[in-house]
Design an enzyme around this catalytic site. Structure first.
Site, PDB file in Angstrom:
ATOM      1  N   HIS A  39       3.521  -3.665   7.355  1.00 36.55           N
ATOM      2  CA  HIS A  39       3.010  -4.949   6.865  1.00 36.55           C
ATOM      3  C   HIS A  39       2.351  -4.774   5.509  1.00 36.55           C
ATOM      4  CE1 HIS A  39      -1.409  -4.571   7.704  1.00 36.55           C
ATOM      5  NE2 HIS A  39      -1.054  -3.867   8.758  1.00 36.55           N
ATOM      6  N   ASP A  86      -4.224   0.588   4.907  1.00 32.48           N
ATOM      7  CA  ASP A  86      -3.785  -0.318   5.968  1.00 32.48           C
ATOM      8  C   ASP A  86      -3.299  -1.619   5.325  1.00 32.48           C
ATOM      9  OD1 ASP A  86      -3.455  -1.862   8.248  1.00 32.48           O
ATOM     10  OD2 ASP A  86      -5.580  -1.892   8.770  1.00 32.48           O
ATOM     11  N   GLU A 116       0.122  -9.723   8.889  1.00 27.16           N
ATOM     12  CA  GLU A 116      -0.129  -8.994  10.136  1.00 27.16           C
ATOM     13  C   GLU A 116      -1.597  -9.074  10.518  1.00 27.16           C
ATOM     14  OE1 GLU A 116      -1.243  -5.539  12.685  1.00 27.16           O
ATOM     15  OE2 GLU A 116      -1.945  -6.057  10.683  1.00 27.16           O
ATOM     16  N   GLU A 117      -2.474  -8.999   9.514  1.00 22.72           N
ATOM     17  CA  GLU A 117      -3.912  -8.998   9.791  1.00 22.72           C
ATOM     18  C   GLU A 117      -4.403 -10.343  10.335  1.00 22.72           C
ATOM     19  OE1 GLU A 117      -5.638  -6.411   9.798  1.00 22.72           O
ATOM     20  OE2 GLU A 117      -4.702  -4.960   8.444  1.00 22.72           O
ATOM     21  N   ASP A 153       2.385   1.658  11.180  1.00 18.08           N
ATOM     22  CA  ASP A 153       1.057   1.156  10.814  1.00 18.08           C
ATOM     23  C   ASP A 153       0.073   2.307  10.896  1.00 18.08           C
ATOM     24  OD1 ASP A 153      -1.091  -0.601  10.237  1.00 18.08           O
ATOM     25  OD2 ASP A 153      -0.274  -2.167  11.545  1.00 18.08           O
ATOM     26  N   HIS A 203     -10.344  -0.215   7.538  1.00 15.63           N
ATOM     27  CA  HIS A 203     -10.953  -1.493   7.149  1.00 15.63           C
ATOM     28  C   HIS A 203     -12.228  -1.298   6.331  1.00 15.63           C
ATOM     29  CE1 HIS A 203      -8.802  -4.631   9.880  1.00 15.63           C
ATOM     30  NE2 HIS A 203      -7.972  -3.709   9.402  1.00 15.63           N
TER      31      HIS A 203
END
Length: 354
Positions: A64, A175, A207-208, A230, A319
């Protein structure tokens, strides 16, 4: 990782792509895969698909393109920009950071304000929610700020890509730009090896925000199996040293991670593990008893069920603006997926034997 591979990776990492605003990074990805793919197409929301034509079966490698971030939620009377979150932004790492607000006229630099330690009550030093934080862009009034930014403009941390020791790198948004790097590079290596299977490389959006792009792509992607690439949590840093019983045993530099259970189709898992063994590639295993939290969870319920697998890339500090990966893991993952395509060639699907 050779120079061309590294330049492609750095191009992805330095191109902002908050969820819902992925077009710029998708252009970088499409430019790269267009050099070797037989066909490249995009849809209305910006999902991108590259095809390397071959025989049966058809397999997809997907990552993603979107990253977490912030968004302009308003401007106060003194010109300070108020915030909301894009995806799972972490309130504990936002304050005191350099940011860029991405407007239609270009990026506006700013900083997320943080009260000096001298002026805070450190006895009760809680971190405010993102909605209570603000960006200072250096103006003195609401009118000045509104000349520069609009509500809904996305915001990203202004952090560089850093070369650490050896093959380690740090950046925001690993990510999951590392996932779309692997999807593209695996397809390129499969094309160079002239594998007999048909390979789809996919770069999804949003995706998030709930795997939305994979739901769109999975609706009619004509494949027999899908591998979602991922990041996954590396647990080899001091803050997680005592929590391996809960989070598993994934280590940075130990190779890509093959998940088992839940959406991970057992025959696809077996094929991936066999490909790794045949090519002497390092892999790690991860238990997935409920869901993977990745695009694999969207693919495997599409079209009545696409046999799917989540391959994880070890990542420290997920994150945050300082995510850390090992480029050896990325190269091994690309080799693994290319070998998976070769191992799959000629088989009649991936159905379980009942």
């Amino acid at each position: 990782m050779n120079q061309s591979n590294r330049e492609f990776l750095e191009g992805l990492l330095t191109t902002p792509s908050p969820s819902g605003f992925e077009a710029d990074v998708q252009r970088v990805w499409v430019d790269y895969v267009s050099e070797f793919a037989d066909e490249v197409r995009t849809d209305e929301y910006g999902n991108a698909v590259a095809v390397i034509e071959g025989g049966d079966p058809a397999v997809a490698f997907a990552g993603h393109a979107d990253e977490i971030g912030l968004m302009v939620n308003g401007v106060d009377e003194d010109g300070f920009v108020r915030l909301s979150r894009v995806g799972g932004a972490d309130r504990t790492v936002t304050k005191g950071q350099h940011v860029e607000i991405h407007t239609d006229d270009g990026a506006i630099p700013g900083v997320v304000g943080q009260t000096a330690i001298h002026l805070r009550d450190t006895e009760d030093d809680e971190v405010e929610d993102v909605a209570e934080q603000h960006v200072d862009i250096g103006v003195e009034s609401e009118a000045e700020a509104r000349e520069l930014v609009d509500v809904g403009d996305p915001i990203t941390f202004d952090t560089p890509v850093r070369e650490l020791q050896g093959t380690r790198m740090a950046a925001r948004g690993m990510d999951n730009r590392v996932g779309i790097w692997v999807a593209a590079e695996a397809a390129r290596r499969a094309a160079e090896a002239d594998v007999e299977a048909t390979v789809y490389a996919v770069s999804t959006v949003q995706e998030e925000l709930g795997k939305q792009g994979a739901k769109m792509v999975g609706f009619d992607l004509p494949v027999d199996a899908a591998v979602a690439v991922d990041v996954t949590h590396a647990v080899d840093s001091p803050d997680l040293a005592d929590e391996k019983d809960q989070h598993g045993e994934v280590e940075l530099g130990g190779g890509p991670v093959i998940a088992r259970g839940s959406s991970n189709h057992p025959e696809v898992v077996r094929t991936a593990r066999r490909a790794a063994a045949n090519e002497d590639l390092p892999v790690q295993l991860q238990a997935s008893g409920r869901s993977t939290g990745t695009d694999a969870d969207a693919f495997y319920t599409s079209q009545g069920g696409i046999p799917s697998l989540n391959v994880g890339l070890p990542n420290r500090y997920m994150h945050t603006p300082v995510e850390v990966i090992d480029t050896d893991d990325l190269d091994a993952a690309a080799d693994l997926l290319a070998a998976f395509a070769a191992e799959s060639a000629g088989r009649d699907g991936f159905a379980v034997d009942i």
